[in-house]
Design a protein around this motif. Sequence first.
Motif, mmCIF file in Angstrom:
data_model
loop_
_atom_site.group_PDB
_atom_site.id
_atom_site.type_symbol
_atom_site.label_atom_id
_atom_site.label_comp_id
_atom_site.label_asym_id
_atom_site.label_seq_id
_atom_site.Cartn_x
_atom_site.Cartn_y
_atom_site.Cartn_z
ATOM 1 N N SER A 102 37.614 -58.864 -8.869
ATOM 2 C CA SER A 102 37.264 -57.838 -7.890
ATOM 3 C C SER A 102 35.778 -57.540 -7.942
ATOM 4 O O SER A 102 35.121 -57.729 -8.976
ATOM 5 C CB SER A 102 38.044 -56.546 -8.146
ATOM 6 O OG SER A 102 37.618 -55.917 -9.350
ATOM 7 N N THR A 104 33.350 -54.249 -6.868
ATOM 8 C CA THR A 104 33.292 -52.870 -6.408
ATOM 9 C C THR A 104 31.845 -52.461 -6.261
ATOM 10 O O THR A 104 31.061 -52.538 -7.216
ATOM 11 C CB THR A 104 34.007 -51.921 -7.386
ATOM 12 O OG1 THR A 104 35.368 -52.343 -7.528
ATOM 13 C CG2 THR A 104 33.977 -50.493 -6.866
ATOM 14 N N GLN A 187 35.593 -50.789 7.870
ATOM 15 C CA GLN A 187 36.021 -51.344 6.592
ATOM 16 C C GLN A 187 35.971 -52.868 6.680
ATOM 17 O O GLN A 187 36.155 -53.448 7.746
ATOM 18 C CB GLN A 187 37.445 -50.893 6.254
ATOM 19 C CG GLN A 187 37.609 -49.388 6.230
ATOM 20 C CD GLN A 187 38.320 -48.902 4.971
ATOM 21 O OE1 GLN A 187 38.596 -49.649 4.043
ATOM 22 N NE2 GLN A 187 38.616 -47.614 4.943
ATOM 23 N N ALA A 190 39.800 -56.561 2.650
ATOM 24 C CA ALA A 190 40.093 -56.085 1.302
ATOM 25 C C ALA A 190 40.146 -57.221 0.293
ATOM 26 O O ALA A 190 39.949 -57.005 -0.908
ATOM 27 C CB ALA A 190 41.411 -55.317 1.289
ATOM 28 N N ARG A 196 39.179 -59.212 -4.572
ATOM 29 C CA ARG A 196 39.324 -57.935 -3.879
ATOM 30 C C ARG A 196 37.972 -57.223 -3.822
ATOM 31 O O ARG A 196 37.208 -57.243 -4.797
ATOM 32 C CB ARG A 196 40.360 -57.046 -4.571
ATOM 33 C CG ARG A 196 41.798 -57.528 -4.382
ATOM 34 C CD ARG A 196 42.789 -56.563 -5.028
ATOM 35 N NE ARG A 196 44.158 -56.992 -4.834
ATOM 36 C CZ ARG A 196 44.949 -56.588 -3.833
ATOM 37 N NH1 ARG A 196 44.485 -55.738 -2.937
ATOM 38 N NH2 ARG A 196 46.191 -57.032 -3.738
ATOM 39 N N TYR A 198 35.885 -53.558 -2.891
ATOM 40 C CA TYR A 198 35.983 -52.103 -2.748
ATOM 41 C C TYR A 198 34.572 -51.522 -2.682
ATOM 42 O O TYR A 198 33.600 -52.150 -3.130
ATOM 43 C CB TYR A 198 36.671 -51.476 -3.966
ATOM 44 C CG TYR A 198 38.057 -51.980 -4.291
ATOM 45 C CD1 TYR A 198 39.196 -51.336 -3.799
ATOM 46 C CD2 TYR A 198 38.235 -53.076 -5.140
ATOM 47 C CE1 TYR A 198 40.461 -51.774 -4.133
ATOM 48 C CE2 TYR A 198 39.510 -53.523 -5.474
ATOM 49 C CZ TYR A 198 40.621 -52.865 -4.966
ATOM 50 O OH TYR A 198 41.882 -53.305 -5.306
ATOM 51 N N GLN A 246 37.434 -52.513 1.040
ATOM 52 C CA GLN A 246 38.191 -51.272 1.176
ATOM 53 C C GLN A 246 37.285 -50.108 0.791
ATOM 54 O O GLN A 246 36.887 -49.963 -0.355
ATOM 55 C CB GLN A 246 39.422 -51.295 0.267
ATOM 56 C CG GLN A 246 40.242 -50.018 0.319
ATOM 57 C CD GLN A 246 41.401 -50.031 -0.666
ATOM 58 O OE1 GLN A 246 41.857 -51.095 -1.104
ATOM 59 N NE2 GLN A 246 41.872 -48.853 -1.041
ATOM 60 N N ILE A 248 36.701 -46.674 -0.249
ATOM 61 C CA ILE A 248 37.453 -45.586 -0.861
ATOM 62 C C ILE A 248 36.976 -44.250 -0.291
ATOM 63 O O ILE A 248 37.780 -43.402 0.100
ATOM 64 C CB ILE A 248 37.296 -45.639 -2.390
ATOM 65 C CG1 ILE A 248 37.917 -46.943 -2.911
ATOM 66 C CG2 ILE A 248 37.942 -44.428 -3.058
ATOM 67 C CD1 ILE A 248 37.485 -47.322 -4.296
ATOM 68 N N HIS A 280 39.324 -45.591 -10.436
ATOM 69 C CA HIS A 280 39.247 -46.935 -9.861
ATOM 70 C C HIS A 280 39.844 -47.963 -10.816
ATOM 71 O O HIS A 280 40.496 -48.912 -10.366
ATOM 72 C CB HIS A 280 37.815 -47.290 -9.541
ATOM 73 C CG HIS A 280 37.683 -48.568 -8.778
ATOM 74 N ND1 HIS A 280 38.343 -48.786 -7.575
ATOM 75 C CD2 HIS A 280 37.012 -49.727 -9.056
ATOM 76 C CE1 HIS A 280 38.051 -49.999 -7.132
ATOM 77 N NE2 HIS A 280 37.268 -50.591 -8.020
ATOM 78 N N ARG A 283 43.295 -47.935 -10.257
ATOM 79 C CA ARG A 283 43.569 -48.608 -8.980
ATOM 80 C C ARG A 283 43.632 -50.126 -9.186
ATOM 81 O O ARG A 283 44.506 -50.813 -8.650
ATOM 82 C CB ARG A 283 42.481 -48.232 -7.974
ATOM 83 C CG ARG A 283 42.672 -48.767 -6.567
ATOM 84 C CD ARG A 283 41.553 -48.302 -5.640
ATOM 85 N NE ARG A 283 41.579 -46.868 -5.419
ATOM 86 C CZ ARG A 283 40.642 -46.011 -5.844
ATOM 87 N NH1 ARG A 283 39.583 -46.471 -6.513
ATOM 88 N NH2 ARG A 283 40.746 -44.730 -5.600
#
Length: 289
Positions: A102, A104, A187, A190, A196, A198, A246, A248, A280, A283
């Motif tokens: 991921s 972020t 957005q 995702a 992924r 974020y 995504q 948040i 997170h 998450r």
Amino acid sequence: MQRNATTRYPVLLVHGLFGFERIGHFELFHEVKDALKTAGSRVFVPHLSATHDNEVRGEQLLKQIESVLRGTGASKVNLIGHSQGALSARYAAALAPHAVASVTSVSGPNHGSELADFLRKALVPDRLPEVVAQNVATLFADFISLLSGGGTLPQNALAALNALTTEGVGAFNDRFPQGLPPTWGGQGAAQVNGVRYYSWSGVLPATHLPSFDPIQNACQALSQYFMTEGDQNDGFVGRFSSHLGQVIRSDYPLDHLSTLRRSASTVASLLDPIALYVEHAARLRAVNL
């Protein structure tokens, strides 16, 4: 009760411009790292050039991802990048999606920074102001790198500034569009190539009174140089410019550096910026990352 935030994959906290892992007893990500470790996550802070472009810093990050994977036996990592660190994380994920679970972005200039645009226009190419600014900023970055134990890393302040402008990030996005919103303020996907994406960020708290936090006062002063997102920025990055994957939330009442630390203003509020990282991690755990 402490939230269980034991992620499947290690978390790498990626610093931005003029960032560092540790200088003496001071750690840039100290509160975040401690909170995530307490919640059960394995956490690492890669050391990147304090000033350089996104690709150079991204290559440095890729090497340190490989080191973490070898050391932990994990097959992937979760990257959390603050400010320019988000662009470094995006670069690494685009080139090595097999090694990144991921990405972020926290207060990341994913569509460029209007502040960087203003600063770039204020420097006249190939004339004294640009040379002086380049030398001073690079010397400062060298000093930070020396204090933090990363004295061998290359520094290039002008390359960093160019890489953070709307034009510079636009060229970067043409090459690495993963997770970008198709429309301004929207957005993004995702998940792209198994990674992924974020993001979260803040905007300067609405106030007409001076803050007791000098950093927030500085961010308030810098916000005057924003035009497109004049009332929707954190002093360094515009709200919608931060969107990735995504989203948040992009309007937490936090300035650019308050998404990294507890300040006098955040302690007095109900919002704990450090708790956002633990939330997170939970998450990520919920989706087996």
